[in-house]
Design a protein around this motif. Structure first.
Motif, PDB file in Angstrom:
ATOM      1  N   GLU A   1      44.093  33.428  47.432  1.00  0.00           N
ATOM      2  CA  GLU A   1      42.900  33.476  47.819  1.00  0.00           C
ATOM      3  C   GLU A   1      42.845  35.086  47.704  1.00  0.00           C
ATOM      4  O   GLU A   1      43.778  35.918  48.089  1.00  0.00           O
ATOM      5  N   PHE A   2      41.778  35.767  47.445  1.00  0.00           N
ATOM      6  CA  PHE A   2      41.313  37.057  47.166  1.00  0.00           C
ATOM      7  C   PHE A   2      40.453  37.390  48.448  1.00  0.00           C
ATOM      8  O   PHE A   2      39.702  36.656  48.825  1.00  0.00           O
ATOM      9  N   GLY A   3      39.915  38.825  48.213  1.00  0.00           N
ATOM     10  CA  GLY A   3      39.102  39.389  49.000  1.00  0.00           C
ATOM     11  C   GLY A   3      37.675  39.092  48.832  1.00  0.00           C
ATOM     12  O   GLY A   3      37.440  38.431  47.918  1.00  0.00           O
ATOM     13  N   PRO A   4      36.988  39.450  49.909  1.00  0.00           N
ATOM     14  CA  PRO A   4      35.409  39.102  49.769  1.00  0.00           C
ATOM     15  C   PRO A   4      34.888  39.381  48.507  1.00  0.00           C
ATOM     16  O   PRO A   4      34.882  40.544  48.081  1.00  0.00           O
ATOM     17  N   GLY A   5      34.176  38.518  47.942  1.00  0.00           N
ATOM     18  CA  GLY A   5      33.314  38.733  46.918  1.00  0.00           C
ATOM     19  C   GLY A   5      33.852  38.894  45.258  1.00  0.00           C
ATOM     20  O   GLY A   5      33.480  38.683  44.343  1.00  0.00           O
ATOM     21  N   TYR A   6      35.372  38.735  45.473  1.00  0.00           N
ATOM     22  CA  TYR A   6      36.334  38.980  44.361  1.00  0.00           C
ATOM     23  C   TYR A   6      35.982  37.733  43.430  1.00  0.00           C
ATOM     24  O   TYR A   6      36.102  37.545  42.410  1.00  0.00           O
ATOM     25  N   PHE A   7      36.153  36.372  44.215  1.00  0.00           N
ATOM     26  CA  PHE A   7      36.168  34.968  43.709  1.00  0.00           C
ATOM     27  C   PHE A   7      34.779  35.109  42.965  1.00  0.00           C
ATOM     28  O   PHE A   7      34.741  34.606  41.755  1.00  0.00           O
ATOM     29  N   GLU A   8      33.648  35.088  43.691  1.00  0.00           N
ATOM     30  CA  GLU A   8      32.250  35.159  42.897  1.00  0.00           C
ATOM     31  C   GLU A   8      32.118  36.088  41.800  1.00  0.00           C
ATOM     32  O   GLU A   8      31.636  35.745  40.694  1.00  0.00           O
ATOM     33  N   ALA A   9      32.756  37.475  41.641  1.00  0.00           N
ATOM     34  CA  ALA A   9      32.971  38.383  40.809  1.00  0.00           C
ATOM     35  C   ALA A   9      33.266  37.688  39.569  1.00  0.00           C
ATOM     36  O   ALA A   9      33.051  37.904  38.365  1.00  0.00           O
ATOM     37  N   ALA A  10      34.589  37.141  39.710  1.00  0.00           N
ATOM     38  CA  ALA A  10      35.543  36.660  38.811  1.00  0.00           C
ATOM     39  C   ALA A  10      34.911  35.447  38.123  1.00  0.00           C
ATOM     40  O   ALA A  10      34.537  35.432  36.717  1.00  0.00           O
ATOM     41  N   ARG A  11      34.096  34.570  38.960  1.00  0.00           N
ATOM     42  CA  ARG A  11      33.377  33.219  38.454  1.00  0.00           C
ATOM     43  C   ARG A  11      32.298  33.809  37.457  1.00  0.00           C
ATOM     44  O   ARG A  11      32.120  33.280  36.450  1.00  0.00           O
ATOM     45  N   ASP A  12      31.633  34.719  37.781  1.00  0.00           N
ATOM     46  CA  ASP A  12      30.462  35.033  37.005  1.00  0.00           C
ATOM     47  C   ASP A  12      30.973  35.729  35.823  1.00  0.00           C
ATOM     48  O   ASP A  12      30.305  35.687  34.697  1.00  0.00           O
ATOM     49  N   TYR A  13      31.983  36.686  35.698  1.00  0.00           N
ATOM     50  CA  TYR A  13      32.462  37.375  34.597  1.00  0.00           C
ATOM     51  C   TYR A  13      33.219  36.251  33.746  1.00  0.00           C
ATOM     52  O   TYR A  13      33.231  36.640  32.296  1.00  0.00           O
ATOM     53  N   TYR A  14      33.839  35.474  34.157  1.00  0.00           N
ATOM     54  CA  TYR A  14      34.563  34.263  33.267  1.00  0.00           C
ATOM     55  C   TYR A  14      33.627  33.074  33.019  1.00  0.00           C
ATOM     56  O   TYR A  14      34.085  32.022  32.724  1.00  0.00           O
ATOM     57  N   SER A  15      32.298  33.335  33.115  1.00  0.00           N
ATOM     58  CA  SER A  15      31.508  31.862  32.887  1.00  0.00           C
ATOM     59  C   SER A  15      31.663  31.416  31.711  1.00  0.00           C
ATOM     60  O   SER A  15      31.318  30.400  31.445  1.00  0.00           O
ATOM     61  N   ALA A  16      32.067  32.221  30.607  1.00  0.00           N
ATOM     62  CA  ALA A  16      32.091  31.675  29.285  1.00  0.00           C
ATOM     63  C   ALA A  16      33.555  31.099  28.998  1.00  0.00           C
ATOM     64  O   ALA A  16      33.764  30.287  27.775  1.00  0.00           O
TER      65      ALA A  16
END
Length: 337
Positions: free
Chosen positions: A129-144
Motif C-alpha cells: 500500500e502507498f500513501g494517499p493519492g499515489y494509487f490513483e495517480a499511478a492508475r491514471d499514468y499507467y492507463s495504457a
C-alpha cells in the motif's frame, strides 16, 4: 529522418500540448484518442524521429516489467516485500523478460512520482500500500498498460489484485490461542494504518465472535507516524492480557523483546501469535507461532497474471493466496487437564 534516441514521449506531448498518457495511447493504438489527435501525434513522432516501441504481443517476445514498492517497506529487515520482489525478478527472468525496480521514497509518494513510461514498460506490478493519492495517480499514468497489485486491493474492476489471506490467516492464529484455553486477548497494530492490518484485525474479531468472546482490551498501536514516515514502537499495558495477537512478525519480535525486558516469560506467562512468516522467525531461540505467507506463490501468480494481461486477457479481479500456520513455540496450553 533517422532515429533520435533522445526523443521522449514528453517531447511529443509538449509539441502538441497533450498529456504523456495520450501520446502513449496513440502510439500504441489504444482506445480513448480521437483519430485526428492520433494522426497529429503520429506525424509529430515521425518528424521528431521518435523510435516506436515495437513490442509485439507474441509468444517469446521479451518484455520489460516495472515493479514499484515504497521505501518504508524496503527499509524493514527482514522485508517481506523485498522477498516478493526477488521471487518476481527470478520468475520473470526465467521466462526471458526483464524487471525494473522503483523504490518510492516518501517524497516521491507525496509528489506521486513513479517509473517513467520511457523505460519501455509492458506492465507494472505494484507491491504493498502507498500513501494517499499515489494509487490513483499511478492508475491514471499507467492507463495504457496492465497494472497488477500485490498485497493490496481496491474497488476498481479493470485491475488485478493478488493478496495474502489476512482475514482468514489471522482468524486461524487467534483460534489457535482460543483452542489452547485463552480468552483474554489483545490485538497489536494500528488498525486503520493499511487495509492489510484492517483485514487482520477483522479476522481477529471474527475468531472472538465465533467463540462467543467479547473483545475486552483496547488495541495496542505499533506504529508512530509523528515524523512523516512511520517507525515501529509498542507500549506495553500495565496489566498484561493472556495472549497477544500481533499484526506482523516485526511487531511480534519487538513486543517479545519488551516482554523479556520486563521479566515476562513466553509462553509460560503470556502467549504471542503473529502474521507474515519470515523464514526462521525466532526470538531468544524461540520459534514464533505465526501465519506464513507464500511469497513464491504470490510472485508466481502475479507474473502469470501480468503476462496474460500483456497478451490481451481481461482483469480477473482479486485473488487470495492462502498461507500456512506455523505452530512455533510461543503459545502455551491453558486448558485444565
Amino acid at each position: 529522418m533517422g532515429q533520435k534516441k533522445d526523443v521522449k514521449l514528453e517531447d511529443i506531448a509538449d509539441e502538441l500540448g497533450v498529456s504523456i498518457v495520450t501520446v502513449s495511447n496513440a502510439l500504441k493504438g489504444k482506445k480513448g484518442v480521437s483519430e485526428s489527435t492520433r494522426n497529429r501525434i503520429l506525424s509529430v513522432a515521425e518528424k521528431l524521429g521518435y523510435h516506436m516501441d515495437s513490442r509485439a504481443k507474441s509468444p517469446g517476445h521479451s518484455y520489460v516489467i516495472g515493479v514499484v514498492v515504497a521505501e518504508r517497506y524496503v527499509k524493514e529487515f527482514p522485508s517481506f516485500y523485498l522477498e516478493i520482489y526477488k521471487f518476481i525478478a527470478q520468475d520473470v527472468a526465467k521466462r526471458g523478460h526483464l524487471t525494473v525496480l522503483e523504490v518510492v521514497t516518501p517524497e516521491k509518494e507525496i509528489q506521486r512520482e513513479t517509473i517513467s513510461l520511457e523505460n519501455g514498460l509492458a506492465g507494472v506490478i505494484m507491491i504493498g500500500e502507498f500513501g494517499p493519492g499515489y494509487f490513483e495517480a499511478a492508475r491514471d499514468y499507467y492507463s495504457a498498460i496492465p497494472l497488477v497489485y500485490v498485497d493490496y486491493y481496491d474497488i476498481y474492476e479493470d485491475m488485478d489484485y493478488v493478496v495474502t489471506d489476512g482475514f482468514g490467516g489471522m482468524e486461524q492464529m487467534t483460534r489457535m490461542l482460543i483452542k489452547a484455553g485463552y480468552r483474554d486477548l489483545t490485538f497489536v497494530g494500528n488498525v486503520n494504518a493499511t487495509k492489510n492490518i484492517t483485514d487482520r484485525y477483522l479476522g481477529f474479531c471474527k475468531a472472538l465472535e465465533k467463540a462467543g468472546i467479547e473483545e475486552q482490551n483496547p488495541v495496542i498501536p505499533d506504529r508512530d507516524f509523528s515524523e512523516g514516515d512511520y517507525r515501529l514502537d509498542v507500549e506495553l499495558p500495565d496489566k498484561l492480557p493472556e495472549g497477544f495477537v500481533c499484526n506482523c512478525d516485526r511487531t511480534a519480535l519487538l513486543l517479545m523483546e519488551k516482554l523479556r525486558k520486563r521479566g515476562v516469560r513466553i509462553p509460560e506467562d503470556v502467549s504471542v501469535v503473529s502474521f507474515d512468516g519470515y523464514p526462521d522467525v525466532k526470538h531468544e531461540g524461540i520459534s514464533l507461532s505465526t501465519y506464513r505467507n507464500d511469497g513464491k506463490a504470490l510472485a508466481h501468480i502475479s507474473v502469470n497474471t501480468m503476462l496474460r494481461r500483456i497478451e490481451g486477457r481481461k482483469p480477473a479481479g482479486v485473488r487470495i493466496v492462502e498461507g500456512t500456520v506455523e505452530p512455533g513455540d510461543t503459545v502455551g496450553n491453558r486448558r485444565k487437564v
